[in-house]
Design a protein around this motif. Structure first.
Motif, short mmCIF file in Angstrom:
data_model
loop_
_atom_site.label_atom_id
_atom_site.label_comp_id
_atom_site.label_asym_id
_atom_site.label_seq_id
_atom_site.Cartn_x
_atom_site.Cartn_y
_atom_site.Cartn_z
N PHE A 184 0.84 -1.21 0.00
CA PHE A 184 0.00 0.00 0.00
C PHE A 184 0.87 1.25 0.00
N TRP A 220 -3.11 -0.87 -5.53
CA TRP A 220 -3.23 0.04 -4.40
C TRP A 220 -4.63 -0.04 -3.80
N VAL A 257 3.18 1.32 -3.46
CA VAL A 257 2.40 1.66 -4.66
C VAL A 257 1.85 3.08 -4.56
N GLY A 258 1.50 3.52 -3.36
CA GLY A 258 1.05 4.90 -3.18
C GLY A 258 2.13 5.90 -3.60
#
Length: 422
Positions: free
Chosen positions: A174, A307, A177-178
């Motif tokens: 998370f 995500w 990918v953010g």
């Protein structure tokens, strides 16, 4: 005995680092010599001549020397890059992995995304298509190769419970990918999913399917069931065919029916050989095949989708972490440095193959991409048998043979469809 073994490993690492730098040094010196010859040739270039064949032959000779010099110089740079990565092995295998990944990214940007090369790159259609094809194959090999070596990586975390690994994997993915979405400025693609409740429902289902797939895979690695997991991923394309028949109401041709029949026979043989359903293989194939079906309905690319899927997993992971905290077990903290680094890398390694796969899908036709997909379960199978030493009964080998035959028939059918469409 242990000290001698440790000394031998250190010597091997030092030899590898030294060999990389020595190879790079000789490539650099040879390239400098060739550039020197090139400057002499350019200085001796014929001027004022109208003998076109002679001038053309001279130009080709100069271009040949230039290409040789450039190739040797590039090989020297790559050897130095990988020598620096190999030096990280002296500290930790994790450092080696991170540095090697960084080298691959740098080389990719240097060889394919360079602004200078973009100006110099030939613009005729055939050359551009050839470059795209080669790059697509490279991205495909990288994606499926990384997926294929997942058992080796997650085997290093076998001392951590599968649900703990899954929670950390989702959380770090998370975050990673953010950051990628922020760098690429792709948050607009994420926002499109939140516009309708149908998309949110499908997103939750996709997260449930891929989360279950990850959890079962992690359990298989931790419990020496990698052979079963490889069988599941071999079954996935055939499960997709079956889902197309049952859910999308697509009609199967004769070859596809044969491939499905062979898969069912293989499962029946596995039930007879094991005395029970091969639930690991079936769950992995079923969840991943259904996940692919659901993801096709979501209007979002693979990176943004990952995500969103990890975002949907986080509440479940948080509830699990709170439940474990009541009994004094910390899910996200309390690990040693090596384990913490591995868990953090698990998040990045979850995203990187998907990004490489997306790049390959943009450059390759479906037939070529379909042929590459068998690299993943093949590497898992070889890892299980040759590295982990998992037993392989002759009865189960028959199941694999039937699956491989079914995949051969299925691939032939897909290739015929592609040729007819072309």
């Amino acid at each position: 005995m242990a000290a001698a073994s440790s000394r031998e490993q250190l010597e091997i690492k030092l030899i590898l680092v030294l060999a990389s730098f020595v190879y790079g040094y000789f490539k650099f010196t040879w390239a400098l010599r060739q550039f020197n010859v090139l400057s002499i040739l350019i200085g001796a270039a014929p001027t004022g001549q109208r003998d076109e064949p002679k001038v053309d032959a001279f130009a080709r000779r100069v271009a040949g020397v230039h290409n040789l010099a450039g190739d040797d110089f590039n090989r020297g740079i790559r050897a130095y890059y990988f020598g620096l990565a190999a030096a990280g092995w002296l500290l930790s295998p994790v450092v080696l992995g991170v540095l090697s990944l960084s080298v691959l990214i740098v080389l990719y940007r240097r060889d394919y995304r360079s602004a200078t090369l973009d100006v110099l790159r030939p613009r005729n259609r055939e050359a551009v298509n050839a470059d795209r094809q080669v790059a697509g194959i490279g991205f495909g090999l990288l994606a499926y190769g990384m997926w294929g070596f997942f058992p080796l990586f997650f085997h290093q975390l076998s001392h951590v419970s599968p649900m703990d690994v899954l929670s950390n994997r989702a959380a770090w993915a998370f975050v990673f990918v953010g950051l990628l979405l922020s760098l690429r400025r792709q948050w607009g693609k994420v926002a499109t999913v939140f516009r309708t409740w149908q998309h949110l429902a499908m997103l939750a289902l996709a997260a449930l399917l891929i989360g279950t797939n990850w959890l079962v895979f992690l359990w298989a690695v931790a419990n020496q069931q990698v052979v079963a997991s490889s069988l599941g991923y071999f079954l996935t394309p055939l499960v997709s065919v079956l889902l197309a028949l049952l859910v999308l109401k697509e009609r199967l041709n004769r070859l596809e029916w044969i491939s499905v029949a062979l898969a069912l026979i293989a499962i029946a043989n596995d039930v007879i050989a094991l005395g029970s359903l091969p639930w690991v293989s079936l769950v992995l194939a079923g969840t991943f095949g259904t996940y692919g079906l659901v993801r096709k309905k979501l209007p979002v690319d693979s990176t943004s989708g990952l995500w969103l899927e990890t975002l949907a997993m986080l509440p479940v992971c948080a509830i699990y972490a709170l439940w474990q905290a009541q009994s004094g077990h910390a899910v996200f903290t309390g690990h040693d440095l090596r384990t913490t680094l591995l868990l953090a890398c698990a998040g990045a390694l979850t995203a990187l193959p998907l990004i490489a796969f997306a790049a390959a899908a943009q450059r390759l036709d479906l037939a070529s991409l379909g042929m590459l997909m068998y690299i993943n379960p093949t590497l898992q199978f070889l890892t299980a048998v040759w590295i982990f030493g998992e037993p392989m009964q002759s009865e189960r080998l028959l199941s694999f043979a039937l699956i491989w035959l079914g995949l051969l028939v299925f691939s032939w059918s897909a290739w015929k469809k592609y040729r007819q469409a072309a």
